[in-house]
Every structure is written in C-alpha cells, then in structure tokens.
Design a protein around this motif. Structure first.
Motif, PDB file in Angstrom:
ATOM      1  N   LEU A 139       0.803  -1.226   0.000  1.00  0.00           N
ATOM      2  CA  LEU A 139       0.000   0.000   0.000  1.00  0.00           C
ATOM      3  C   LEU A 139       0.834   1.274   0.000  1.00  0.00           C
ATOM      4  CD1 LEU A 139      -2.501  -1.197   2.743  1.00  0.00           C
ATOM      5  CD2 LEU A 139      -2.979  -1.010   0.297  1.00  0.00           C
ATOM      6  N   ASP A 140       2.142   1.112   0.170  1.00  0.00           N
ATOM      7  CA  ASP A 140       2.966   2.277   0.452  1.00  0.00           C
ATOM      8  C   ASP A 140       3.559   2.863  -0.820  1.00  0.00           C
ATOM      9  OD1 ASP A 140       3.856   4.048   2.241  1.00  0.00           O
ATOM     10  OD2 ASP A 140       5.066   2.620   3.398  1.00  0.00           O
ATOM     11  N   PHE A 141       3.006   4.010  -1.247  1.00  0.00           N
ATOM     12  CA  PHE A 141       3.550   4.651  -2.438  1.00  0.00           C
ATOM     13  C   PHE A 141       4.773   5.466  -2.082  1.00  0.00           C
ATOM     14  CE2 PHE A 141       3.768   8.654  -4.880  1.00  0.00           C
ATOM     15  CZ  PHE A 141       4.217   8.115  -6.062  1.00  0.00           C
ATOM     16  N   SER A 142       5.872   5.214  -2.774  1.00  0.00           N
ATOM     17  CA  SER A 142       6.982   6.158  -2.679  1.00  0.00           C
ATOM     18  C   SER A 142       7.774   6.087  -3.972  1.00  0.00           C
ATOM     19  CB  SER A 142       7.852   5.893  -1.455  1.00  0.00           C
ATOM     20  OG  SER A 142       8.711   4.829  -1.713  1.00  0.00           O
ATOM     21  N   PHE A 143       8.417   7.188  -4.296  1.00  0.00           N
ATOM     22  CA  PHE A 143       9.079   7.285  -5.601  1.00  0.00           C
ATOM     23  C   PHE A 143      10.384   6.512  -5.641  1.00  0.00           C
ATOM     24  CE2 PHE A 143      12.575  10.043  -4.467  1.00  0.00           C
ATOM     25  CZ  PHE A 143      12.134  10.591  -3.275  1.00  0.00           C
ATOM     26  N   ASP A 144      10.938   6.177  -4.456  1.00  0.00           N
ATOM     27  CA  ASP A 144      12.258   5.533  -4.477  1.00  0.00           C
ATOM     28  C   ASP A 144      12.186   4.026  -4.244  1.00  0.00           C
ATOM     29  OD1 ASP A 144      11.454   5.768  -1.894  1.00  0.00           O
ATOM     30  OD2 ASP A 144      13.240   6.823  -1.165  1.00  0.00           O
ATOM     31  N   ARG A 145      11.007   3.449  -4.456  1.00  0.00           N
ATOM     32  CA  ARG A 145      10.901   1.988  -4.349  1.00  0.00           C
ATOM     33  C   ARG A 145      11.674   1.321  -5.481  1.00  0.00           C
ATOM     34  NH1 ARG A 145       5.318  -0.176  -2.374  1.00  0.00           N
ATOM     35  NH2 ARG A 145       5.870  -1.718  -3.931  1.00  0.00           N
ATOM     36  N   PRO A 146      12.203   0.126  -5.207  1.00  0.00           N
ATOM     37  CA  PRO A 146      12.961  -0.558  -6.265  1.00  0.00           C
ATOM     38  C   PRO A 146      12.076  -1.020  -7.435  1.00  0.00           C
ATOM     39  CG  PRO A 146      12.814  -1.917  -4.279  1.00  0.00           C
ATOM     40  CD  PRO A 146      12.283  -0.570  -3.913  1.00  0.00           C
ATOM     41  N   ASN A 322      -0.365   3.110  -8.959  1.00  0.00           N
ATOM     42  CA  ASN A 322      -1.294   2.522  -9.925  1.00  0.00           C
ATOM     43  C   ASN A 322      -1.931   1.291  -9.293  1.00  0.00           C
ATOM     44  OD1 ASN A 322      -2.525   1.863 -12.481  1.00  0.00           O
ATOM     45  ND2 ASN A 322      -0.933   0.308 -12.705  1.00  0.00           N
ATOM     46  N   SER A 323      -3.226   1.138  -9.486  1.00  0.00           N
ATOM     47  CA  SER A 323      -3.931  -0.013  -8.913  1.00  0.00           C
ATOM     48  C   SER A 323      -3.644  -1.286  -9.699  1.00  0.00           C
ATOM     49  CB  SER A 323      -5.439   0.249  -8.927  1.00  0.00           C
ATOM     50  OG  SER A 323      -6.136  -0.955  -8.678  1.00  0.00           O
ATOM     51  N   LYS A 324      -3.410  -2.383  -8.963  1.00  0.00           N
ATOM     52  CA  LYS A 324      -3.241  -3.676  -9.635  1.00  0.00           C
ATOM     53  C   LYS A 324      -4.555  -4.173 -10.217  1.00  0.00           C
ATOM     54  CE  LYS A 324       0.476  -5.160  -6.553  1.00  0.00           C
ATOM     55  NZ  LYS A 324       0.805  -6.082  -5.440  1.00  0.00           N
ATOM     56  N   THR A 325      -5.676  -3.617  -9.731  1.00  0.00           N
ATOM     57  CA  THR A 325      -6.981  -4.074 -10.204  1.00  0.00           C
ATOM     58  C   THR A 325      -7.286  -3.549 -11.604  1.00  0.00           C
ATOM     59  OG1 THR A 325      -7.772  -4.119  -7.935  1.00  0.00           O
ATOM     60  CG2 THR A 325      -9.452  -4.120  -9.649  1.00  0.00           C
ATOM     61  N   ARG A 326      -7.007  -2.290 -11.823  1.00  0.00           N
ATOM     62  CA  ARG A 326      -7.196  -1.723 -13.172  1.00  0.00           C
ATOM     63  C   ARG A 326      -6.194  -0.606 -13.370  1.00  0.00           C
ATOM     64  NH1 ARG A 326      -9.796   2.494 -14.747  1.00  0.00           N
ATOM     65  NH2 ARG A 326     -11.437   2.604 -13.204  1.00  0.00           N
ATOM     66  N   ASP A 353       2.913  -0.228  -8.833  1.00  0.00           N
ATOM     67  CA  ASP A 353       1.656  -0.987  -8.749  1.00  0.00           C
ATOM     68  C   ASP A 353       1.361  -1.381  -7.307  1.00  0.00           C
ATOM     69  OD1 ASP A 353       1.479  -0.736 -11.444  1.00  0.00           O
ATOM     70  OD2 ASP A 353       2.153  -2.777 -11.899  1.00  0.00           O
ATOM     71  N   LEU A 354       0.154  -1.057  -6.844  1.00  0.00           N
ATOM     72  CA  LEU A 354      -0.202  -1.293  -5.441  1.00  0.00           C
ATOM     73  C   LEU A 354      -1.564  -1.980  -5.319  1.00  0.00           C
ATOM     74  CD1 LEU A 354       0.814   2.207  -3.991  1.00  0.00           C
ATOM     75  CD2 LEU A 354       2.125   0.085  -3.836  1.00  0.00           C
ATOM     76  N   ASP A 355      -1.831  -2.463  -4.105  1.00  0.00           N
ATOM     77  CA  ASP A 355      -3.121  -3.111  -3.810  1.00  0.00           C
ATOM     78  C   ASP A 355      -4.142  -2.061  -3.391  1.00  0.00           C
ATOM     79  OD1 ASP A 355      -2.186  -5.825  -4.208  1.00  0.00           O
ATOM     80  OD2 ASP A 355      -1.049  -5.575  -2.351  1.00  0.00           O
ATOM     81  N   ILE A 356      -4.388  -1.130  -4.298  1.00  0.00           N
ATOM     82  CA  ILE A 356      -5.294  -0.023  -3.983  1.00  0.00           C
ATOM     83  C   ILE A 356      -6.431   0.006  -5.001  1.00  0.00           C
ATOM     84  CG2 ILE A 356      -3.547   1.411  -2.864  1.00  0.00           C
ATOM     85  CD1 ILE A 356      -3.184   2.887  -5.532  1.00  0.00           C
ATOM     86  N   ALA A 357      -7.472   0.759  -4.673  1.00  0.00           N
ATOM     87  CA  ALA A 357      -8.613   0.892  -5.577  1.00  0.00           C
ATOM     88  C   ALA A 357      -8.174   1.639  -6.837  1.00  0.00           C
ATOM     89  CB  ALA A 357      -9.737   1.656  -4.875  1.00  0.00           C
ATOM     90  N   PRO A 358      -8.809   1.341  -7.973  1.00  0.00           N
ATOM     91  CA  PRO A 358      -8.414   2.005  -9.209  1.00  0.00           C
ATOM     92  C   PRO A 358      -8.719   3.500  -9.206  1.00  0.00           C
ATOM     93  CG  PRO A 358      -9.849   0.114  -9.657  1.00  0.00           C
ATOM     94  CD  PRO A 358      -9.874   0.346  -8.182  1.00  0.00           C
TER      95      PRO A 358
END
Ligand code: MOS
Length: 725
Positions: A139-146, A322-326, A353-358
């Motif tokens: 769920l954690d959005f950050s710009f420096d993720r691998p 970005n949501s993994k759902t859509r 890509d995250l487990d978040i709503a589209p």
C-alpha cells in the motif's frame, strides 16, 4: 451513406464568431424539480440495494455470517460471490464483482443486500460478518521503491518517456538553473449527485438480438465508448440488449466516465430478483472507495536557461501509484512536451503498482498535476534570473509544437498573459514581502494553462424534421455543463432556424453513437456531427425540409487537422493574502484569460471556467487525502474530513476570453473549455504566496501548517543574515 469531410474555413456554417448568452434551456425544469435524474426515474415496485464492502485490503474471504441480515425485516436477497450470477467476459478488473473470494483492495464490493427499503438494506448489509484470510497488502507509495517502472504508454496512449538532446549536459552548462520536487495529493470528485443506478432486468425476451435485457438508469457522461464496450460482454449480452438512460447528471468531473462496479452489483441483483427494479445510490464514503479518484503525484522538475532566460534544459519526471486491479496512469508530464521552446527536453512517467482501488479521470487528468509543477518551476526560474514571470514565458514561446514539429492550430498564450496582466493590474506587483496589510502579506501570481484537443473517434448525430421543429439526437451527455443548450445553439445555427425550433435529445443508448462528455471535446465533436447532419439534410431536402425527413451523419475533424497541434491555452492570475500569524492563505481575487476557440455561449462557458478555477482554488488550499498505509483506506473519506472550498473561500473570480475561432477543431470554431479552468490554478496561487511572503511551497494543498513552517524558516534565515527567497 455519403460522408463529406468539411474543409475549413467553415464560415458558411456559423452565424458569427461572437458568443450568445443563452440561458440553460433545462434551467426551468431543474429549478422546478421536473427534470428527472437517474434515481428519480419512475419504476414499479422498486427494491433497494446496499453494498457490503471489504474491511481488508488483500486476502481471501473464508466465510460470511449473513444470518442477521437474512432475518432483517424486508430483506429480499443477500448476495455474495457464493450465490451471485456469473459474469461472462472480464472486460475490466474492477467490474468483475462477486466472482471469487479474492479481495484486491479495501472497500471493494464483496456482497450486497437488497431490501424493501434503503434503511433495511443498509442495516442488514452492515450486520453481515465476514471472515478473511488476510494477506500483506502493498500500500505504500513512494518514488524511491525498487519496483518503480517507466510504462511504455500512459493514458491517452501517450508515451511514457520522451527525450530530445542531452538534457543533463545542457542543464549543467546553463547560466541559470532551478530544480525542485513537487507533490500533489490524491483528489476525490464528490459531485453533488452521488453515483445512482436503477437496474431493471427484463426476463422473458431473452434472445432477440435487439430486445432489451437490462435497463440501467444511471448518471454517466455518456455510454459510448466505455459502458457500451465494457458492460455487455461482461454481462453476456449484445450491445443492443443493454439500454442505458442518463438524461440529467448532477455533476461528474470525470467520475462518471467509466462504468463503476455498483452498476454490475445492481445488474446482478436485478437478474437474481427478476422484474424488481433495483435501486442503489452510493454513500459518500463508498464514493471514496469505488468510483475512482485523481491519483497523487510526486514530481521533479529541473529547468536550465541561458543568460537571457531562454530554456536550454527541461527535465520533468513524475511518479504515481497505480492499482493492480485496473491500470490508470495519468499523462502528468505530457503538457511539458509542448508548452515551451527548449533546446533539450526529457519527460518521464514512473509508476508503482499497489493493492489499492483504481483511479480514474478527474478534471484535466495529467495536465492538472504536471502544470502545477512546471508552472511553479517557471516562477522559480523567473525569480532566479530576475525576470518578470510573464516575460520569461513570452521569451520561451515556441514557433511550433516542440514535441511534434507541427504548427499550432491557434496558440494565443502570449495574448492571454498580456491581456490578463493588463486587466489584473499586474504592474502593481511588488517584490516579495513588501505589500502588507496588518498581519497579512499580499501578493500576485500567474501561471499558464493549456489543455489538448482530444479526438478519439467521430461522433454521429441525427436531425429529424417534424412540422416546423427539428429534433437533434445523439448519445453524449450534459453533466450540468450546459451542453444541451450549446448544442441547441449550434444546431439552430447550422440549420438556420430559431433556437426555439430545436429539441436536443441526448443521454440515452440507441441514439446515434456519439462520444461521451469527456476530454473537453463535447462542443466541437458533437458540433461537427450536428453540422454534418444539418448539411446533409439541406443537401437532400433543401432549405425547407419536409416534415418527417431526417439525416444522420458523422462529424469529422477538418481535413488537415492532424497536421496541426491543437490545444487550448490560458493564463491564470491570483491575488492572495498570507497571514503572518497563522499561515492561513486567502485568495482575494482571480482572473482566468483563455484562448479556447470560439465561445459559443458566454454564460455557460463562464460558469464552466470559473467552476474549474474554483476547483483549482479548492485543490490548492483545501483538498487533501490521508491514505492509511496500514489498512488501505482513505482515513478522511467523507465530506467532514475531506475539505473543499466553500462560498466563503471564493471571492472575486472572473473568466474572460480573447476572440478566437479555431477552424482546425471544426465548424463550431470551439476548442474545449471543460478542463482548462483548473490547469495551473494551484501554481498561480503558490506563485502568489511566494510574491506575498517570500516562501516557496511545492506541495499542495498549501495548508497553514506548511505555510507557517516556511514563514518561520524564512524568518530564521533572514535573522541569520542569509537572504530569504
Ligand atoms: Mo473529463 S476528466 O474528461 O470528465
């Protein structure tokens, strides 16, 4: 069917480039309450649906206890993935509801209760106990993720990355440089009318290809292309078997473009219950979960300029969840590609890509966020060089579209800036910190605006003559913008008849296929179709079309328009006051000046434009989403916690336009005005805050907590002998 492509100029099709001031033709019906919105459509013996939503962000449902719900008085159906009808083709991940035990984001619909009253349905839905096997959600959005990636394409099929020349070398060698990091919050549309639907399943006339099997009364921005391409295969029917009616819409701002999962939920329940119309209206809280939002953004901008302020390097990059759902990735840095002349440029989108709503489209999706960063950076560069911000923009005005090399169809950005400066009193602007009124510091700011021509597909319209009246029919929608009124004007003009002789019918499937009300394209796209249909009617039947005659035609963009770069332009001016005591920011006055082609209706255009500016003020000062990264929900997901501008926040706000007629958009001469009003507004306000108080904010909203910290930092720096700014 003969299709003749119009060739500009279209002077023969338009009465005058001047705009009329026609009142909304549906205003009396709306004021009297006789204009029926989706939820008010008369149906026999309706029942009410309330969704059951997931309390976890990721996992598998292992069991439901629905016993209390089933015993609730008036409950007719408790529907979960265990007993819901099967869907056929997975056209969109978020529409695939109740088909498995999987949970992909918090707030996802995992069931529904249908009852005799909305109260019983809600009470019963909330009594359902759900057991999950929960999984760790990302769920954690950050710009420096691998796992950050650069998508090949973003929304609008635009390129994820674009690069011209050696931007790093040019930046390093530039005489003047600025570099900054910018943040924008996620935003929720919150139209006045929540998302409603009435689903009516027609059993018994199953296999006739044109027999309606399902009617959806709902609020949308047009059923074509999204509803009509996504829903019928999903529900296992032919496009002609799905009827969607959306005569009036109480606001949308992009939230009613895509079909959302509640439509499917209502359709499944209606299929299950047969012949009982199922009504569902989402709550505000559900609207923070299942109808989309504008995603947050993290952006970096580096600008390099020569000694005269001419851009030699523009490097603009964005990061978004970005949501993994859509999938939904805004074209955040796309406007930077055509905005200013620069010898080297790099524009890159990144996503996680995250487990978040589209997410979904929200007013100027992409341009809104990107132009906040670019136009703030331009102000920083002007300050660095010691150049007036308007002059900096004028010096970087391109002769042609820098990205494509095409000439602009019309580009009057400089005139908008100059005209606005004149009208707004720009020459009275003082250096930062010098204009004071008690505790208040006062400043002026400016930002450019732009919005691209969107041409997705040709729209079709039909004109039918009956007696001395003309009925103009097309799909499309009037989401409250005044489209119905403007199309009446354009049709009357094209037919050479009084407006009172024209009836515009829209908002329903079965009418000629016209594109939805999106991308600020309605006026010119539908206008092209109406002009083509009117020309065909006249060709066939002469000036006096007999009663019963009709003609339908597609409207095409003018021949050669693909060789033009087509955009609307504008300039936003803001005067703000900043409290030295509290950090509070008030917008005293705003002016928007637009070069948006012909303005067909001054009244509806003004209200569209100041509506966009108002939404811009709201996003600059108030709108902020607190996303709980432990559980995956919006912690302030209702109108108590999610603040929007109120009347008291909007003072003197005005929109004007320069005389423009863009023949490359079509016979109406109009460009889009639906979205440009919001573009750049937060930058104009942030730039005005800088001019008022000498503090630079790069993170919207500009709430007092952020402003006060910057004011204190500046005071400390000034005391320590370091020059502020
Ligand atoms: Mo607009 S976001 O295309 O409704």
């Amino acid at each position: 069917m003969s299709v003749r492509r119009p060739r500009p100029p279209h002077a023969e099709l338009v009465g005058s480039a001047a705009s009329a001031d026609t009142e909304r033709i549906d205003a009396p019906a709306k004021a009297a309450g006789t204009a029926r919105y989706a939820y008010e459509q008369p149906v026999d013996d309706p029942v009410y649906l309330h969704p059951i939503v997931s309390a976890v962000a990721k996992g598998t449902i292992t069991g439901f206890d629905t016993s209390r719900a089933e015993q609730t008085h008036g409950v007719l159906l408790v529907m979960t993935h265990e007993n819901a009808p099967r869907l056929r083709v997975k056209t969109s991940g978020d529409l695939w509801v109740l088909q498995s035990a999987k949970v992909r984001h918090r707030g996802q619909f995992i069931g529904a209760v249908v009852a005799q009253t909305p109260q019983a349905a809600r009470c019963a839905a909330e009594s359902v106990e759900v057991e999950y096997r929960e999984e760790a959600a990302d769920l954690d959005f950050s710009f420096d993720r691998p796992d950050v990636y650069v998508p090949r394409r973003v929304n609008g099929m635009l390129r994820g990355r674009s690069s011209h020349g050696d931007v790093d070398a040019a930046f390093a060698a530039s005489a003047h440089q600025v570099a900054g990091t910018y943040e924008t919050s996620a935003h929720y549309h919150n139209p006045i009318e929540p998302h409603p639907v009435i689903a009516v399943w027609h059993s018994g006339r199953r296999w006739a290809p044109s027999a309606t099997r399902l009617t959806l009364f709902e609020a949308n921005q047009g059923a074509f292309p999204y509803h009509l391409s996504l829903l019928p295969p999903l529900l296992g029917m032919l496009p002609g078997q799905l009827r969607i009616v959306s005569p009036y819409v109480g606001g949308s701002f992009g939230s009613k473009l895509f079909p959302h999962p509640h439509l499917v939920l209502a359709a499944l329940a209606a299929k299950q219950l047969k012949d009982r119309p199922v009504k569902c209206e989402l709550t505000r809280r559900q609207m923070f979960r299942t109808v989309g939002y504008r995603p947050q953004s993290h952006q970096t901008v580096r600008l390099g300029a020569d000694a005269d302020g001419r851009l030699t390097a523009v490097d603009h990059q964005s990061w978004a969840p970005n949501s993994k759902t859509r999938r939904f990735i805004e074209q955040t840095v796309d406007a930077t590609r055509m905005m200013y002349a620069a010898t080297t440029r790099r524009t890159v989108h990144h996503a996680v890509d995250l487990d978040i709503a589209p997410a979904t489209f929200m007013r100027a999706p992409g341009e809104f966020g990107g132009m906040f960063a670019l136009e703030t950076a331009m102000d920083e560069l002007a300050e660095r060089i010691g150049l007036d911000p308007i002059e900096l923009r004028v010096r970087n005005e391109p002769d042609f579209d820098p990205e494509t090399g095409k000439p602009f169809s019309t580009r009057n950005l400089v005139r908008c800036l100059r005209e606005g400066a004149q009208q707004f009193g720009w020459s009275s602007r003082t250096p930062p910190g010098e204009h004071r009124d008690g505790e208040w510091l006062i400043g002026l700011g400016v930002a450019s605006a732009t919005y691209p021509n969107q041409h997705f597909m040709p729209s079709r319209a039909r004109i039918t003559c009956s007696g001395d009246r003309y009925s103009v029919a097309l799909q499309g929608a009037d989401p409250g913008t005044g489209a119905r009124t403007v199309l009446t004007q354009l049709a009357a003009e094209a037919l050479g008849v009084p407006e009172a002789a024209v009836d515009v019918v829209l908002g329903e499937t079965g009418l000629p296929l016209a594109m939805l009300a999106g991308g600020s394209a309605g006026t010119y796209e539908w206008g092209n179709a109406i002009a083509a249909a009117a020309a065909k009617l006249r060709r066939r039947h002469g000036a006096d079309a007999p009663s019963g005659s009709s003609a339908a035609a597609f409207g095409f963009a003018p021949r050669g328009s693909r060789r033009r770069s087509r955009h609307a332009f504008g300039a936003h001016f803001a005067q703000v006051r900043v409290s030295r005591a509290t950090g509070e920011v008030r917008v005293d006055r705003m002016l928007g000046v637009y070069g948006a082609g012909r303005i067909v209706n001054a009244r509806t255009a003004r209200s569209q434009l100041i509506g966009g500016m108002t939404m811009g003020v709201s996003s600059a000062l108030h709108e902020e989403t607190y996303f709980d990264t432990r559980f995956g929900h919006v912690a302030n997901g209702d109108l108590a916690g999610y603040h929007i501008a109120a009347h008291a926040d909007i003072n003197d706000i005005e929109a004007v336009w320069i005389d423009e007629f863009d023949e490359w958009f079509g016979p109406s001469g109009a460009k889009g005005i639906g979205e440009i009003g919001i573009v750049g507004v937060p930058a104009a306000i942030g730039n005005a805050i800088y001019n008022a108080a000498g503090v630079r904010l790069r993170d919207i909203p500009f709430t007092p907590d952020k402003v006060i910290v910057e004011l204190e930092n500046r005071a400390a720096a000034t005391t320590a002998g370091i020059s502020g700014g």
